[in-house]
Scaffold this motif. Sequence first.
Motif, short mmCIF file in Angstrom:
data_model
loop_
_atom_site.label_atom_id
_atom_site.label_comp_id
_atom_site.label_asym_id
_atom_site.label_seq_id
_atom_site.Cartn_x
_atom_site.Cartn_y
_atom_site.Cartn_z
N UNK A 43 0.79 -1.18 0.03
CA UNK A 43 0.03 0.08 -0.14
C UNK A 43 1.03 1.09 0.12
N UNK A 44 1.91 1.43 0.86
CA UNK A 44 2.96 2.54 0.90
C UNK A 44 3.58 2.59 -0.65
N UNK A 45 3.87 1.48 -1.13
CA UNK A 45 4.55 1.49 -2.50
C UNK A 45 3.47 2.18 -3.57
N UNK A 46 2.17 1.53 -3.54
CA UNK A 46 1.27 2.40 -4.51
C UNK A 46 1.08 3.59 -4.20
N UNK A 47 0.82 4.13 -2.82
CA UNK A 47 0.88 5.42 -2.46
C UNK A 47 1.92 6.24 -3.12
N UNK A 48 3.12 5.87 -2.95
CA UNK A 48 4.28 6.60 -3.42
C UNK A 48 4.10 6.86 -4.86
N UNK A 49 3.95 5.54 -5.59
CA UNK A 49 3.58 5.85 -7.17
C UNK A 49 2.31 6.69 -7.38
N UNK A 50 1.30 6.78 -6.69
CA UNK A 50 0.12 7.61 -7.00
C UNK A 50 0.80 9.24 -6.96
N UNK A 51 1.66 9.39 -5.74
CA UNK A 51 1.98 10.82 -5.48
C UNK A 51 3.01 11.18 -6.69
N UNK A 52 3.85 10.20 -7.06
CA UNK A 52 4.75 10.51 -8.34
C UNK A 52 4.09 10.53 -9.70
N UNK A 53 3.13 9.83 -9.78
CA UNK A 53 2.19 9.80 -11.08
C UNK A 53 1.39 11.33 -11.01
N UNK A 54 0.94 11.81 -9.73
CA UNK A 54 0.20 13.11 -9.91
C UNK A 54 1.22 14.07 -10.23
N UNK A 55 2.43 13.90 -9.65
CA UNK A 55 3.46 15.00 -9.87
C UNK A 55 3.78 14.90 -11.47
N UNK A 56 4.11 13.72 -12.03
CA UNK A 56 4.47 13.61 -13.40
C UNK A 56 3.23 14.13 -14.30
N UNK A 57 1.79 14.04 -14.03
CA UNK A 57 0.91 14.40 -14.80
C UNK A 57 0.77 15.81 -14.69
N UNK A 58 1.09 16.32 -13.62
CA UNK A 58 1.17 17.95 -13.27
C UNK A 58 2.31 18.43 -14.46
N UNK A 59 3.43 17.90 -14.23
CA UNK A 59 4.35 18.27 -15.27
C UNK A 59 4.06 18.36 -16.80
N UNK A 60 3.48 17.10 -17.04
CA UNK A 60 2.96 17.16 -18.51
C UNK A 60 1.49 18.07 -19.12
N UNK A 61 0.93 18.31 -17.94
CA UNK A 61 0.04 19.31 -18.07
C UNK A 61 0.51 20.70 -18.49
N UNK A 62 1.41 20.99 -17.43
CA UNK A 62 2.17 22.22 -17.96
C UNK A 62 2.87 22.28 -19.04
N UNK A 63 3.34 21.45 -19.44
CA UNK A 63 4.11 21.40 -20.85
C UNK A 63 3.26 21.54 -21.95
N UNK A 64 2.27 20.77 -21.78
CA UNK A 64 1.05 20.79 -22.99
C UNK A 64 0.54 22.21 -23.00
N UNK A 65 0.16 22.88 -21.78
CA UNK A 65 -0.47 24.13 -21.62
C UNK A 65 0.52 25.35 -22.18
N UNK A 66 1.81 25.13 -22.06
CA UNK A 66 2.71 26.12 -22.75
C UNK A 66 2.84 25.89 -24.08
N UNK A 67 2.73 24.66 -24.29
CA UNK A 67 2.90 24.42 -25.90
C UNK A 67 1.84 24.89 -26.63
N UNK A 68 0.22 24.90 -25.97
CA UNK A 68 -0.58 25.52 -26.51
C UNK A 68 -0.55 27.02 -26.60
N UNK A 69 0.01 27.69 -25.55
CA UNK A 69 0.08 29.03 -25.64
C UNK A 69 1.11 29.48 -26.75
#
Length: 237
Positions: free
Chosen positions: A60-86
């Motif tokens: 469960x702790x490993x899954x939690x760490x993966x979820x936290x890391x995934x949220x951070x990674x998706x945030x980074x991708x969202x920011x990159x896509x938004x900047x590219x759109x701008x």
Amino acid sequence: MTKQTILGRVTQLAKANINALLDQAEDPQKMLDQLIRDYTNNINEAEQAVAGTIGNLRLMEEDHREDVAAAKEWGTKALAASRKADELRSAGQGAEADTFDNLAKVALQRQLQSEKEAKTAEPTIASQTEIVDKLKSGLEQMKTKLTQLKAKRDELVARAKSAQAQNQMLDAVKNINVLDPTSDLSRFEDKVRREEARAMGKQELAASSLDAQFEQLDSLGDTAEVEARLAALKAAS
């Protein structure tokens, strides 16, 4: 075996009062032997169950760490896509810009989902961590109790053997009547006294004979002295 059942058994065994159990037992040694077997078996079962509980918690702790890391990674991708759109929109490429904005939205949705999953798991992880800590503590107490049980059993066996030896000695002493003149001990004592008396008699006889010899020697010495003096007188006249 559920985790609550494990926790209950561990807690119950860890709190067991050995002295109270011994007071109620008809045969304390047999009861201690059985308790040692029960404790050993329960500790083995509990260790296996606790190991499984700890393993699940670590997953469960490993899954939690993966979820936290995934949220951070998706945030980074969202920011990159938004900047590219701008950038595309500034360059007059509206259609392409909309495509990247849509990608940014998808990334943000994935980020949100990962954050929710991580947040949902946190109370369960906290609860399981508390249970694991209690189980570990209970196991340590059980192992300490098992050590006490073994020491108590060894002490009881030693005391029982000592009491048995003492009773055998007392029974043996009770069967010997040292005041009985017809007993073997009394007869042997009489025999020793007779031997001692005979030895004393021989010693006394030996002493008398020796004194007589010395008296005879003294008498011979006087005769020799008289003869010597007589010879001296004759020589002088």
